[in-house]
Scaffold this motif. Structure first.
Motif: not given
Length: 147
Positions: A118-147
């Motif tokens: 949902c966001g990005a930060s550029v600094g020191g020659g590097q791009v860091l992408f910001e996770f959307d915490p709700n989407v990341l949590a949903a993805l991780l929970y989905q991974l649990e279902a596949t285990q």
């Protein structure tokens, strides 16, 4: 748990990402977790009363990975239980040191909840992408279902 205007820099799989500090439910060191010594995508569990919260090993492309030399796990709130991801390093960054701009990746969202970033930060020659915490949590929970 970090403060409202802080960010967690989470390094894993040779890549670094940002997570809003307010989104982290818990950050635990490896020695405080139940480590999965048998390999697999679940790197460890955090004991929480009678429950166990899984923390997953991901590579830089956010694909499941088995094991690794990680040292931390970051847990996010999700219903029916929190989920997490393991990291080689976790660093708390004050909001004054990070300028995050709103960012929507091109194309269709890869998850039903939307885009992972949902966001990005550029600094020191590097791009860091910001996770959307709700989407990341949903993805991780989905991974649990596949285990």
């Amino acid at each position: 748990m970090a403060g409202e205007n802080e960010y967690l820099r989470i390094d894993f799989g040779g890549a670094a990402f940002l997570l809003p500090g307010r989104a982290s439910l818990a950050v635990e060191q490896r020695e405080n977790l139940l480590v999965n010594e048998g390999g697999g995508a679940v790197g460890a569990w955090r004991a929480a009363g009678k429950d166990r919260w899984p923390a997953f090993c991901l590579d830089r492309n956010l694909q499941l990975l088995s094991g690794g030399g990680w040292q931390w796990a970051v847990f996010l709130q999700f219903d029916p239980h929190p989920v997490g991801l393991v990291a080689d390093e976790v660093q708390l960054l004050p909001g004054s040191e990070v300028l995050v701009e709103s960012f929507t990746p091109p194309g269709t969202a890869p998850t039903r909840k939307g885009h992972l970033f949902c966001g990005a930060s550029v600094g020191g020659g590097q791009v860091l992408f910001e996770f959307d915490p709700n989407v990341l949590a949903a993805l991780l929970y989905q991974l649990e279902a596949t285990q």
